[in-house]
Design a protein around this motif. Structure first.
Motif, PDB file in Angstrom:
ATOM      1  N   ASN A   1      -3.299  28.055  18.915  1.00  0.00           N
ATOM      2  CA  ASN A   1      -3.093  29.398  19.476  1.00  0.00           C
ATOM      3  C   ASN A   1      -2.658  29.354  20.941  1.00  0.00           C
ATOM      4  OD1 ASN A   1      -2.968  32.121  18.792  1.00  0.00           O
ATOM      5  ND2 ASN A   1      -4.904  32.577  19.825  1.00  0.00           N
ATOM      6  N   GLU A   2      -2.078  28.178  21.361  1.00  0.00           N
ATOM      7  CA  GLU A   2      -1.594  28.028  22.735  1.00  0.00           C
ATOM      8  C   GLU A   2      -0.262  28.765  22.886  1.00  0.00           C
ATOM      9  OE1 GLU A   2      -0.651  24.489  25.953  1.00  0.00           O
ATOM     10  OE2 GLU A   2      -0.927  24.016  23.823  1.00  0.00           O
ATOM     11  N   LEU A   3      -0.135  29.507  24.008  1.00  0.00           N
ATOM     12  CA  LEU A   3       1.043  30.343  24.222  1.00  0.00           C
ATOM     13  C   LEU A   3       2.206  29.518  24.769  1.00  0.00           C
ATOM     14  CD1 LEU A   3       2.472  33.106  24.405  1.00  0.00           C
ATOM     15  CD2 LEU A   3       1.490  33.351  26.703  1.00  0.00           C
ATOM     16  N   PHE A   4       3.361  29.645  24.110  1.00  0.00           N
ATOM     17  CA  PHE A   4       4.629  29.095  24.561  1.00  0.00           C
ATOM     18  C   PHE A   4       5.681  30.181  24.468  1.00  0.00           C
ATOM     19  CE2 PHE A   4       2.279  25.327  23.576  1.00  0.00           C
ATOM     20  CZ  PHE A   4       2.769  24.354  24.408  1.00  0.00           C
ATOM     21  N   TYR A   5       6.837  29.909  25.045  1.00  0.00           N
ATOM     22  CA  TYR A   5       7.963  30.833  24.944  1.00  0.00           C
ATOM     23  C   TYR A   5       9.144  30.099  24.332  1.00  0.00           C
ATOM     24  CZ  TYR A   5       5.212  33.616  28.204  1.00  0.00           C
ATOM     25  OH  TYR A   5       4.225  34.321  28.796  1.00  0.00           O
ATOM     26  N   ILE A   6       9.814  30.787  23.391  1.00  0.00           N
ATOM     27  CA  ILE A   6      11.026  30.235  22.791  1.00  0.00           C
ATOM     28  C   ILE A   6      12.205  31.027  23.342  1.00  0.00           C
ATOM     29  CG2 ILE A   6      10.940  31.677  20.691  1.00  0.00           C
ATOM     30  CD1 ILE A   6      11.783  27.990  20.602  1.00  0.00           C
ATOM     31  N   VAL A   7      13.174  30.319  23.960  1.00  0.00           N
ATOM     32  CA  VAL A   7      14.299  30.982  24.628  1.00  0.00           C
ATOM     33  C   VAL A   7      15.583  30.607  23.900  1.00  0.00           C
ATOM     34  CG1 VAL A   7      15.522  31.326  26.795  1.00  0.00           C
ATOM     35  CG2 VAL A   7      13.086  30.772  26.830  1.00  0.00           C
ATOM     36  N   TYR A   8      16.291  31.645  23.387  1.00  0.00           N
ATOM     37  CA  TYR A   8      17.548  31.440  22.670  1.00  0.00           C
ATOM     38  C   TYR A   8      18.711  31.872  23.550  1.00  0.00           C
ATOM     39  CZ  TYR A   8      14.626  31.200  18.447  1.00  0.00           C
ATOM     40  OH  TYR A   8      13.698  30.860  17.517  1.00  0.00           O
ATOM     41  N   SER A   9      19.785  31.061  23.540  1.00  0.00           N
ATOM     42  CA  SER A   9      21.043  31.452  24.179  1.00  0.00           C
ATOM     43  C   SER A   9      22.183  30.942  23.320  1.00  0.00           C
ATOM     44  CB  SER A   9      21.134  30.879  25.601  1.00  0.00           C
ATOM     45  OG  SER A   9      21.086  29.470  25.564  1.00  0.00           O
ATOM     46  N   PHE A  10      23.345  31.554  23.455  1.00  0.00           N
ATOM     47  CA  PHE A  10      24.463  31.253  22.555  1.00  0.00           C
ATOM     48  C   PHE A  10      25.212  30.008  22.996  1.00  0.00           C
ATOM     49  CE2 PHE A  10      23.873  35.861  22.093  1.00  0.00           C
ATOM     50  CZ  PHE A  10      23.664  35.931  20.733  1.00  0.00           C
ATOM     51  N   LYS A  11      25.622  29.209  21.995  1.00  0.00           N
ATOM     52  CA  LYS A  11      26.486  28.067  22.276  1.00  0.00           C
ATOM     53  C   LYS A  11      27.907  28.548  22.477  1.00  0.00           C
ATOM     54  CE  LYS A  11      23.831  24.569  19.787  1.00  0.00           C
ATOM     55  NZ  LYS A  11      23.838  23.575  18.715  1.00  0.00           N
ATOM     56  N   ASP A  12      28.596  27.920  23.447  1.00  0.00           N
ATOM     57  CA  ASP A  12      29.939  28.384  23.813  1.00  0.00           C
ATOM     58  C   ASP A  12      30.906  28.348  22.644  1.00  0.00           C
ATOM     59  OD1 ASP A  12      29.021  28.792  26.304  1.00  0.00           O
ATOM     60  OD2 ASP A  12      29.714  26.854  27.101  1.00  0.00           O
ATOM     61  N   LEU A  13      30.913  27.257  21.878  1.00  0.00           N
ATOM     62  CA  LEU A  13      31.949  27.052  20.866  1.00  0.00           C
ATOM     63  C   LEU A  13      31.840  28.089  19.756  1.00  0.00           C
ATOM     64  CD1 LEU A  13      34.294  25.390  19.881  1.00  0.00           C
ATOM     65  CD2 LEU A  13      32.677  23.871  18.731  1.00  0.00           C
TER      66      LEU A  13
END
Length: 959
Positions: free
Chosen positions: A276-288
């Motif tokens: 139950n440890e808090l993390f953050y998942i960060v999504y960003s778009f690949k250029d191609l």
């Protein structure tokens, strides 16, 4: 054609722009919304898959660990802790580690935190840790958490890197510790802990084919970074955080500003891992992928834009066509001419008003474009033409103007700051739209004049001879220096070719180089050659020839520039130097240390007797000649000179064929940034000099031995004098035996007295012999001795001879600046008169001086007690330097002879050899490292003047 009104053009343009922008905005918004909605759906799918994978992993681990913790083999081992059970448990653990690659470590811990069994898996290599390697983990946070677990309860530590012995493993190994207590009945016996290597699991699940995925901990540090450069950034030096990459702080994420929301650049969602440890998942778009998606959507935008452009172009087609036709014959051509001209271009109308100018005009005359356009062109023309220029224009169709059209003239222009500049002007008349214009092409020739003047100055004043030579070899032009070198006047020289004055032995080589220039095989050439002076003498020159081409492509040569330096005197000096090298057997060398290349003069080759034309000089080839006995010292000497930045100076032996030579090497080192890069020096064959020195040394040694033998002879004579008295005493004692016997006087007392007297005389004679032997057999080594003691020894040997000739001798020292006889002093006064030197040679030298004084005294015809006096004075100059002065009063030496007394074979004695003082001087300077000199002496007693000689011995302690 009918022209469209300007107002209509603007109306159509406005309508087309409005329609085009409306279509563009619609298509762009549609495409953007489509991309965003598609991206949101994919991200949600990826996120749900990740959350589900975490849950499945946790459930699978719990089921697996429950089976292992309740295994009868493990339970029995913890109860009994015997060796047989331990082996079975280890076998069980090995099987499990082989089946599941994620397992990095399995351990059994006692309730006190002691590791009982520990297996490590590193890249498939399973190692059972020895008892010495097991540790106590009671103080670790995860143990304190796991020890509290109940039966069948699973504990999971935070996701972290593996740490052994207080240090993080390199490379990083992401570790998840999962534990469960082992019970037998209701009794807890221990804990089984499995360390999972999570690198592969994280790479497999924290990833996406179309997204960049980053995992960030609650402190903002990256666990997984999409570029893989900053994984586990908390443990790296740069401490890379989410703030550095996305410009968002962890506090903003905690306040849910970005959490579970969508931004233009990235999307952040919170993620709860197994404990139950808090993390953050960060999504960003690949250029191609984003680009491909955007391209597909942009097709709609592109079609819309093309449609809008077509709407815009159609109504303006007629306008553009008419506009281009108008410019075709007027402004377009004018602009093209202006933009492509390197000269100043000024176009005026028939009234002289400036219509257009190019940038070169502005730079040349110092005006801005606004300051010239619309102004009369006479603004650029100085008086007297300034005020008459309008008149010139008015009559351009008559004779005056027709003379200046299409004609290039040199005159003056005037700049904005009223400076006159020389210009070259040509005027062209053109008709545009039935109107007459004049285009003036102006070239600033001030620099050309300066360059020409500079060239003339350089050409005429150059210290080198310069000639321009045509292709047929004729001298086209030459400066006074060239003419003076060859002895001809300029008028005479231009009638000659270079072949006419070139020495016949150099002509073929010179012509060969010229042919190479013509064939473009070389760019230029240099050579030493000989010219024949007008007076018939030979002139040596250093010649450099460079071709001058007609065009920039360098296809055809117009003429040659020949530059010569008179090196006749230099050649003569060089030849003299070479001759001097031959005479002195001295050669020079140059060593480039960086590339280990050598250049040697011919004399070096002669010294080393090198005749092989293929021989390549180098440091190694140089060392091959050095005698084995000297190689180490030569190498060390060269390195020492380089390291200490001192001149190179050494003598050593070389082996040349079957001969051994001695050479003297000198050199000077050049440095660049404290690094030695080059040594230039000389090498001289001193074999003959060394042989002569050795011969001279042997002759000197022979002379010194002869001198020593002479001294020994004189000492033997002195001993003979000393032995006369004891021998007489012994003779008298023996002669008295017979009379004593006849008179019955011989008894025990008489015999004892006779024996004692004879033995006393014999002991005295034995002592004299021992002292004589010690006096001449002492080593030639440097020893410490007392000067006063040595002088007393000398006197003890000489007193008999001196006494026989009524000569007496005293020793003096200087005490408190007064000359004091040593008989008046105590022995302690002489303690600081010690010296380090060769005492035997010093004694011999002093005896020689005393004997010279004795001979001078004996030779006197009329003498008194003062004449029979010899004084030895010792002057202490400092702790290690003394003057010993031997003085007599026997009349001295005549002025003509005293300057030559130290020359070999010069003597003032009737039977003298002339070597005594010469050898004394040689011993003094070479062996004792001191000096001996002569002074006249003078003593006045009761008004009577006594003249004599003083020999001053100056010497210091030798180290």
């Amino acid at each position: 054609m009918k022209k469209i009104k300007t107002s209509t053009h603007w109306l159509i343009l406005a309508v087309c722009i409005i329609i085009s922008f409306s279509i563009f905005i619609f298509t762009f918004k549609y495409s953007t919304d489509l991309i965003k909605n598609s991206s949101k759906d994919k991200i949600e799918t990826e996120y749900k898959y990740l959350v589900n994978s975490i849950r499945l992993f946790q459930n699978d681990r719990k089921a697996y660990l429950s089976i292992l913790a309740n295994h009868i083999m493990l339970v029995e081992y913890l109860r009994e802790l015997n060796t047989n059970n331990e082996k079975e448990v280890i076998g069980l653990f090995k099987d499990q580690m082989k089946k599941l690659d994620l397992i990095m470590q399995i351990r059994i811990l006692s309730l006190d935190g002691d590791e009982l069994i520990k297996l490590d898996n590193k890249d498939g290599d399973i190692k059972v840790m020895s008892k010495n390697e097991l540790q106590n983990k009671s103080q670790r946070d995860y143990f304190k958490h796991f020890i509290k677990l109940e039966k069948n309860e699973m504990g999971i530590s935070p996701l972290d890197l593996n740490i052994e012995n207080g240090k993080v493993d390199i490379p990083f190994r992401a570790t998840l510790r999962i534990a469960m207590p082992v019970f037998k009945g209701e009794d807890k016996d221990g804990i089984v802990i499995i360390n999972y290597q999570m690198n592969d699991w994280l790479r497999e699940h924290i990833t996406s084919t179309f997204l960049n995925v980053n995992l960030v901990d609650k402190d903002g540090y990256f666990i997984i970074n999409s570029d893989n450069k900053n994984n586990w950034s908390k443990y790296q030096d740069n401490k890379f955080t989410i703030k550095d990459k996305f410009n968002v702080s962890i506090s903003e994420l905690d306040s849910s500003i970005y959490t579970n929301t969508y931004d233009d650049d990235f999307i952040v969602k919170d993620l709860r891992l197994w404990n139950n440890e808090l993390f953050y998942i960060v999504y960003s778009f690949k250029d191609l992928n984003d680009t491909n998606l955007f391209i597909n959507q942009s097709k709609i935008i592109g079609i819309s834009i093309i449609f809008a452009i077509l709407i815009l172009i159609l109504p303006f087609f007629k306008i553009v066509y008419e506009y281009l036709n108008r410019l075709k014959e007027s402004e377009f051509k004018t602009k093209k001419i202006l933009d492509n001209s390197l000269d100043s271009i000024v176009m005026i109308n028939e009234r002289g008003i400036i219509q257009t100018v190019n940038n070169t005009t502005l730079l040349t005359f110092g005006y801005t474009e606004n300051e010239l356009i619309g102004k009369n062109v006479n603004i650029l023309i100085p008086e007297p033409h300034h005020s008459r220029h309008d008149e010139y224009l008015a009559s351009h169709d008559r004779t005056m103007m027709t003379k200046v059209l299409t004609t290039q003239r040199e005159l003056f222009g005037i700049t904005k700051n009223k400076k006159l500049i020389p210009i070259s002007l040509s005027i062209t008349k053109v008709n545009i739209d039935a109107k007459t214009f004049f285009i003036g092409s102006i070239r600033d020739i001030e620099k050309e004049r300066e360059n020409k003047k500079l060239f003339e100055n350089v050409f005429n004043e150059s210290p080198l001879g310069i000639a321009l030579v045509l292709l047929d070899g004729t001298f086209w032009r030459l400066n006074s220096k060239f003419a003076s070198i060859i002895g001809y006047t300029n008028k005479e020289a231009v009638k000659l070719t270079f072949k006419d004055i070139t020495h016949e032995d150099d002509l073929e080589k010179d012509i060969s180089h010229v042919k190479q220039l013509l064939r473009k095989e070389i760019d230029k050439y240099s050579m030493e050659k000989r010219y024949i002076h007008k007076n018939g003498t030979v002139v040596w020159v250093n010649l450099s020839v460079t071709p001058v081409f007609l065009d920039e492509k360098k296809e055809k040569i117009e003429y040659f520039i020949s530059i010569i330096e008179n090196i006749t005197e230099k050649k003569a000096v060089t030849e003299k130097l070479l001759e001097a090298e031959k005479i002195s057997l001295l050669g020079h060398w140059d060593w480039n240390i960086k590339d280990n290349s050598f250049s040697w003069s011919d004399m070096i080759l002669k010294i080393f007797e090198i005749e092989d034309s293929d021989f390549v000089p180098s440091y190694d080839s140089f060392m091959n000649f050095v005698h084995p006995e000297d190689k180490k010292s030569v190498k060390n000497g060269i390195q020492y000179a380089i390291d200490n930045k001192i001149p190179l100076n050494m003598e050593y032996k070389i082996i040349v064929g079957n001969k051994v030579k001695t050479v003297h090497l000198k050199g000077s080192t050049t440095y660049l940034n404290d690094e030695a890069i080059n040594i230039f020096g000389t090498c001289q064959d001193i074999t003959i000099i060394k042989e002569l020195q050795e011969k001279e040394k042997n002759q000197e040694h022979l002379l010194m031995q002869q001198s020593k033998l002479v001294s020994m002879g004189e000492m033997v004579a002195a001993i003979a004098h000393q032995w006369r008295q004891p021998l007489n005493s012994i003779g008298l004692a023996i002669q008295d035996l017979i009379p004593a016997y006849k008179h019955n006087e011989i008894d025990e007392e008489y015999l004892t007295e006779s024996r004692d007297e004879i033995m006393e005389q014999l002991r005295y004679m034995s002592k004299t012999i021992d002292e004589f032997r010690n006096f001449f057999t002492k080593s030639n080594k440097i020893v410490e001795f007392n000067i006063i003691d040595s002088l007393n020894e000398i006197i003890s040997f000489s007193w008999a001879q001196l006494k026989e000739n009524a000569i007496y001798m005293d020793i003096y020292i200087y005490k408190d600046n007064k000359k004091v006889n040593i008989k008046e002093l105590e022995d302690s006064d002489f303690n600081d008169y010690n010296l380090n030197s060769r005492v035997s040679e010093l004694k011999q030298l002093i005896i020689n001086c005393i004997n010279n004084a004795k001979d001078a005294i004996i030779a006197l015809e009329d003498s008194d007690n003062i004449n029979h006096k010899i004084d030895i004075s010792v002057l202490k100059k400092d702790d290690s330097t003394f003057d010993i002065i031997i003085t007599d009063y026997a009349g001295g030496i005549d002025p003509e002879s005293k300057d030559r007394i130290f020359e070999p074979y010069f003597t003032t004695k009737e039977m003298g050899t002339g070597l005594g003082l010469y050898i004394s001087k040689m011993v003094m300077e070479k062996s004792l490292k001191g000096t001996i000199s002569y002074n006249d002496s003078e003593l006045i007693i009761e008004g009577k003047k006594y003249k004599g000689s003083s020999f001053i011995i100056n010497l210091s302690s030798i180290s």
